[in-house]
Write a protein that holds these residues in place. Sequence first.
Motif, PDB file in Angstrom:
ATOM      1  N   PHE A  10      -4.222  -6.662  -5.459  1.00  0.00           N
ATOM      2  CA  PHE A  10      -4.773  -6.633  -4.102  1.00  0.00           C
ATOM      3  C   PHE A  10      -3.827  -7.226  -3.066  1.00  0.00           C
ATOM      4  CE2 PHE A  10      -8.642  -6.478  -6.751  1.00  0.00           C
ATOM      5  CZ  PHE A  10      -9.157  -5.292  -6.270  1.00  0.00           C
ATOM      6  N   ARG A  11      -3.192  -8.349  -3.381  1.00  0.00           N
ATOM      7  CA  ARG A  11      -2.320  -8.952  -2.375  1.00  0.00           C
ATOM      8  C   ARG A  11      -1.190  -8.012  -1.956  1.00  0.00           C
ATOM      9  NH1 ARG A  11       1.181 -14.635  -2.058  1.00  0.00           N
ATOM     10  NH2 ARG A  11       2.975 -13.595  -1.143  1.00  0.00           N
ATOM     11  N   PRO A  12      -0.463  -7.365  -2.889  1.00  0.00           N
ATOM     12  CA  PRO A  12       0.584  -6.441  -2.435  1.00  0.00           C
ATOM     13  C   PRO A  12       0.060  -5.334  -1.533  1.00  0.00           C
ATOM     14  CG  PRO A  12       0.845  -6.928  -4.769  1.00  0.00           C
ATOM     15  CD  PRO A  12      -0.468  -7.506  -4.361  1.00  0.00           C
ATOM     16  N   LEU A  13      -1.164  -4.858  -1.812  1.00  0.00           N
ATOM     17  CA  LEU A  13      -1.739  -3.811  -0.963  1.00  0.00           C
ATOM     18  C   LEU A  13      -2.184  -4.363   0.386  1.00  0.00           C
ATOM     19  CD1 LEU A  13      -3.865  -1.896  -3.629  1.00  0.00           C
ATOM     20  CD2 LEU A  13      -1.676  -1.187  -2.640  1.00  0.00           C
ATOM     21  N   PHE A  15      -1.137  -6.991   1.954  1.00  0.00           N
ATOM     22  CA  PHE A  15      -0.035  -7.454   2.791  1.00  0.00           C
ATOM     23  C   PHE A  15       0.726  -6.288   3.438  1.00  0.00           C
ATOM     24  CE2 PHE A  15       1.092 -12.118   1.941  1.00  0.00           C
ATOM     25  CZ  PHE A  15      -0.249 -12.457   1.873  1.00  0.00           C
ATOM     26  N   ARG A  16       0.403  -5.072   3.057  1.00  0.00           N
ATOM     27  CA  ARG A  16       0.958  -3.909   3.743  1.00  0.00           C
ATOM     28  C   ARG A  16       0.150  -3.539   4.987  1.00  0.00           C
ATOM     29  NH1 ARG A  16       4.637  -0.784   0.870  1.00  0.00           N
ATOM     30  NH2 ARG A  16       5.044  -1.499  -1.249  1.00  0.00           N
ATOM     31  N   LEU A  17      -1.036  -4.134   5.117  1.00  0.00           N
ATOM     32  CA  LEU A  17      -1.902  -3.857   6.261  1.00  0.00           C
ATOM     33  C   LEU A  17      -1.702  -4.916   7.339  1.00  0.00           C
ATOM     34  CD1 LEU A  17      -5.223  -3.063   4.338  1.00  0.00           C
ATOM     35  CD2 LEU A  17      -3.543  -1.411   5.215  1.00  0.00           C
ATOM     36  N   PRO A  18      -2.072  -4.624   8.573  1.00  0.00           N
ATOM     37  CA  PRO A  18      -2.069  -5.669   9.606  1.00  0.00           C
ATOM     38  C   PRO A  18      -2.958  -6.836   9.174  1.00  0.00           C
ATOM     39  CG  PRO A  18      -2.366  -3.497  10.587  1.00  0.00           C
ATOM     40  CD  PRO A  18      -2.460  -3.308   9.108  1.00  0.00           C
ATOM     41  N   PRO A  19      -2.567  -8.071   9.487  1.00  0.00           N
ATOM     42  CA  PRO A  19      -3.302  -9.236   8.976  1.00  0.00           C
ATOM     43  C   PRO A  19      -4.795  -9.231   9.287  1.00  0.00           C
ATOM     44  CG  PRO A  19      -1.211  -9.920   9.905  1.00  0.00           C
ATOM     45  CD  PRO A  19      -1.362  -8.465  10.225  1.00  0.00           C
ATOM     46  N   LYS A  20      -5.163  -8.910  10.520  1.00  0.00           N
ATOM     47  CA  LYS A  20      -6.588  -8.941  10.868  1.00  0.00           C
ATOM     48  C   LYS A  20      -7.367  -7.876  10.104  1.00  0.00           C
ATOM     49  CE  LYS A  20      -9.730  -9.208  14.817  1.00  0.00           C
ATOM     50  NZ  LYS A  20     -10.760  -8.349  14.201  1.00  0.00           N
ATOM     51  N   LEU A  21      -6.791  -6.679   9.971  1.00  0.00           N
ATOM     52  CA  LEU A  21      -7.461  -5.620   9.222  1.00  0.00           C
ATOM     53  C   LEU A  21      -7.598  -6.006   7.755  1.00  0.00           C
ATOM     54  CD1 LEU A  21      -8.624  -2.779   8.940  1.00  0.00           C
ATOM     55  CD2 LEU A  21      -6.275  -1.913   8.704  1.00  0.00           C
ATOM     56  N   ALA A  22      -6.545  -6.582   7.178  1.00  0.00           N
ATOM     57  CA  ALA A  22      -6.599  -7.003   5.780  1.00  0.00           C
ATOM     58  C   ALA A  22      -7.659  -8.074   5.584  1.00  0.00           C
ATOM     59  CB  ALA A  22      -5.232  -7.525   5.339  1.00  0.00           C
ATOM     60  N   LEU A  25     -11.220  -6.434   5.943  1.00  0.00           N
ATOM     61  CA  LEU A  25     -11.543  -5.624   4.763  1.00  0.00           C
ATOM     62  C   LEU A  25     -11.915  -6.503   3.579  1.00  0.00           C
ATOM     63  CD1 LEU A  25      -8.854  -2.761   4.798  1.00  0.00           C
ATOM     64  CD2 LEU A  25     -11.332  -2.513   5.067  1.00  0.00           C
ATOM     65  N   THR A  26     -11.118  -7.541   3.345  1.00  0.00           N
ATOM     66  CA  THR A  26     -11.363  -8.426   2.206  1.00  0.00           C
ATOM     67  C   THR A  26     -12.694  -9.145   2.346  1.00  0.00           C
ATOM     68  OG1 THR A  26      -8.980  -8.755   1.951  1.00  0.00           O
ATOM     69  CG2 THR A  26     -10.433 -10.325   0.864  1.00  0.00           C
ATOM     70  N   LEU A  27     -12.930  -9.749   3.515  1.00  0.00           N
ATOM     71  CA  LEU A  27     -14.148 -10.528   3.703  1.00  0.00           C
ATOM     72  C   LEU A  27     -15.389  -9.651   3.650  1.00  0.00           C
ATOM     73  CD1 LEU A  27     -12.978 -12.962   6.531  1.00  0.00           C
ATOM     74  CD2 LEU A  27     -13.205 -13.450   4.089  1.00  0.00           C
ATOM     75  N   HIS A  28     -15.345  -8.477   4.253  1.00  0.00           N
ATOM     76  CA  HIS A  28     -16.514  -7.598   4.227  1.00  0.00           C
ATOM     77  C   HIS A  28     -16.776  -7.068   2.812  1.00  0.00           C
ATOM     78  CE1 HIS A  28     -16.200  -7.550   8.668  1.00  0.00           C
ATOM     79  NE2 HIS A  28     -17.483  -7.267   8.610  1.00  0.00           N
ATOM     80  N   SER A 105      -7.491 -10.839  21.871  1.00  0.00           N
ATOM     81  CA  SER A 105      -7.173  -9.538  21.289  1.00  0.00           C
ATOM     82  C   SER A 105      -5.730  -9.453  20.797  1.00  0.00           C
ATOM     83  CB  SER A 105      -7.410  -8.425  22.326  1.00  0.00           C
ATOM     84  OG  SER A 105      -6.614  -8.648  23.485  1.00  0.00           O
ATOM     85  N   ARG A 106      -4.976 -10.526  20.936  1.00  0.00           N
ATOM     86  CA  ARG A 106      -3.592 -10.504  20.481  1.00  0.00           C
ATOM     87  C   ARG A 106      -3.521 -10.463  18.957  1.00  0.00           C
ATOM     88  NH1 ARG A 106      -1.405 -15.671  23.553  1.00  0.00           N
ATOM     89  NH2 ARG A 106      -3.538 -16.317  22.989  1.00  0.00           N
ATOM     90  N   THR A 107      -2.382 -10.057  18.445  1.00  0.00           N
ATOM     91  CA  THR A 107      -2.227  -9.792  17.014  1.00  0.00           C
ATOM     92  C   THR A 107      -2.020 -11.079  16.227  1.00  0.00           C
ATOM     93  OG1 THR A 107      -1.227  -7.661  17.523  1.00  0.00           O
ATOM     94  CG2 THR A 107      -0.890  -8.523  15.304  1.00  0.00           C
ATOM     95  N   ILE A 108      -2.758 -11.206  15.135  1.00  0.00           N
ATOM     96  CA  ILE A 108      -2.487 -12.265  14.160  1.00  0.00           C
ATOM     97  C   ILE A 108      -1.261 -11.854  13.351  1.00  0.00           C
ATOM     98  CG2 ILE A 108      -3.414 -13.518  12.172  1.00  0.00           C
ATOM     99  CD1 ILE A 108      -6.215 -12.890  13.254  1.00  0.00           C
ATOM    100  N   ARG A 109      -0.377 -12.799  13.066  1.00  0.00           N
ATOM    101  CA  ARG A 109       0.853 -12.483  12.342  1.00  0.00           C
ATOM    102  C   ARG A 109       0.954 -13.286  11.047  1.00  0.00           C
ATOM    103  NH1 ARG A 109       5.114 -14.311  14.301  1.00  0.00           N
ATOM    104  NH2 ARG A 109       4.314 -15.684  15.940  1.00  0.00           N
ATOM    105  N   ARG A 110       1.638 -12.691  10.077  1.00  0.00           N
ATOM    106  CA  ARG A 110       1.979 -13.413   8.845  1.00  0.00           C
ATOM    107  C   ARG A 110       3.448 -13.816   8.901  1.00  0.00           C
ATOM    108  NH1 ARG A 110       0.268  -8.674   6.377  1.00  0.00           N
ATOM    109  NH2 ARG A 110      -1.959  -8.603   5.857  1.00  0.00           N
ATOM    110  N   ASP A 111       3.720 -15.015   8.431  1.00  0.00           N
ATOM    111  CA  ASP A 111       5.090 -15.466   8.209  1.00  0.00           C
ATOM    112  C   ASP A 111       5.227 -15.658   6.706  1.00  0.00           C
ATOM    113  OD1 ASP A 111       7.554 -16.618   8.084  1.00  0.00           O
ATOM    114  OD2 ASP A 111       7.084 -18.344   9.351  1.00  0.00           O
TER     115      ASP A 111
END
Length: 669
Positions: A10-13, A15-22, A25-28, A105-111
């Motif tokens: 799941f994590r590799p999949l 982490f290919r999505l935008p952080p907020k969408l990922a 999806l996970t929480l729902h 509404s700004r984008t959450i980012r992963r580092d």
Amino acid sequence: MPDWSYQTLFRPLLFRLPPKLARDLTLHAMGALAKLPGGRLLIRTMGHMEPSPLLESELAGVPLPYPVGLSGGLDPRGVAHRALAQFGLGFIEIGPVTVRELKDSRTIRRDIPNEAIVYPDAAANPGLDATLRRLQRKRGHPLPLMLRIRSMPGSSPAQALQEERRLLAELRPYAAAFYIEAPDPGWPLQESLAHLQAIAASAERLPQDARQADAAPPLLLYAPPDYPQERLAQLLHGIRSAPGPWAGVVIGDAACGEGGAIVGRACRDAAAERVALLRELGGPEMKIVAGGGVHEPEDALELRRAGADFVQLHSGLVYAGPGLAKRINEAILYETLRASEAPAPPSFWHGWGWMCLLGLGMIVGGVLAWIIAATTVVLPYDTAFLGMEPAALTQANPYLLGFMSHDRVTLAGTMISIGIIYGQLAYHGLGKGLHWAKTALTTSCIVGFSSFFLYLGYGYFDPLHASAAAILLPMFILSMRRQEDLPPRERPNLLNDRIWRRAQWGQLMMVSLGLALAIGGLVISFVGVTAVFVPEDLQYLCATPEMLAAINDKLLPLIAHDRAGFGGALFADALALLAAALWGIRQGSRWLWWTFLLGGLPGFLAGFSVHQQIGYTNAWHLLPAYFAFALYVLGLLFLYPYMMSRQAGSPVDQRQPGPSAHIKRKSMT
């Protein structure tokens, strides 16, 4: 979504999505699963977090089952709380909550290289009204809620006080405690202290909750991990010197950084410095919650060594996986137990010895069954039931005895595998009071003994199987006599290192193997008591069921009994293997790796050898066995470095002293 599926699939999949969408999806998905009938049971079964009274504690009179909490920023709308509550959490933070919604509404980012999440605005939240509507609904878990409140950005001190008083009053019915955000460091010190004292006075005047009728709601000062230490010390001195329901301090998880609030590993050292300072100034009685940069169990232990009583998780669950809370609990439990003397093991005849004898009986029975199946194939009572000699069966169909041998040899190999697994789980599991081992054995044995009735599906009573069940059943009952569950004393894994990540693949293979064998056992049992044969069987026999029934009308019941019996045994074997793979894999558990190796060999050896011997080599028929064997080999290879390693000591002993060991401080007045 345990770590073995999260890290590998799941994590590799995600982490290919935008952080907020990922995240959404996970929480729902988790929230939807928890709402299904049996959903929370399934989540608990995947993780199997065993409660222990040694992990129980209190926070200002609020009982907590575990010292690990959930940060409010991970699931700001609470859609997955009832699922996350099954992961070994002791409390859940809700917030921040402001009187009005704060949108961003700004984008959450992963580092990813720094294992961090960057939020444009860490204060974004749905607001008081939406939070109240959510809290009024059935939450689906019993964990205490810590409500974190703050004023709207840009509020004056007077406005901030009015807003926070309203938040206290309206959220009181749902709060086990309140986190009060520290005033902006830009405020004058006296104004900040006066604000906190006014909040405490307002909390004491709140209508008392029926569950806490004798006390005002506990308050904890909440400060980010980069809050100025000198100002934090001054605030602590101020709230401790004034009367009020202040119970402690929370060091949060979001530090100011370029582009927003940073939640990640880099916050741990700053959090540890502030925790150590607070512990020095506040003494042993003050409660401290630390939420910065906990990504592996060693991080939590570092913060506890610095002086924290509790830790909260946020970015660690994203980068390490949902099993982090359980791993931290196990590490804390081990640190609690390591200085104490291990209890005396139960006697051989008190539980585990009887299960060892049951396992030995299965091994002996399997060896005898293998010898018979590879030679005479049928026993005298089989011949008496049919009224035909083996030579007559061979004359009627030259493939018949070979086919029956193939069923009986595979059953024999499965019996030996069961015996080895039961013996190992008894000696190393029941003998040490491990709850998961007892659960695995209980489940597997109930299924195994119940599968005896499958032998009767076509009206054939097998006296040998009945005698064996009658002898072994009392051993199972005696082995399950009530005994105290004890926590494991093996050193748990503390680091998210390469060996641990590789072991997640190994665990995925072993869990998949257990599931595949369980499905195979159920299918074989179902076929055995219904159609009896699959098309490949009839192709090998060069016959139809009607042709076989014409040879002897009792032949189908005899073959069906073999097939159903093998399916039931395979299902029981698979359940024991699956439980061990789900719950028992720990770093340094050498005995369990050997259990996987030795427990699997007889079954695969029996299956492959007998098919080759009788010439039943249909590729489609053997494909599931090849697939299972591949999972078995890969699982052993991936798990070997992790489970066979000997952990010499705590990783912290092998590092340079961290901030909790030596922190230079300015003198403060």
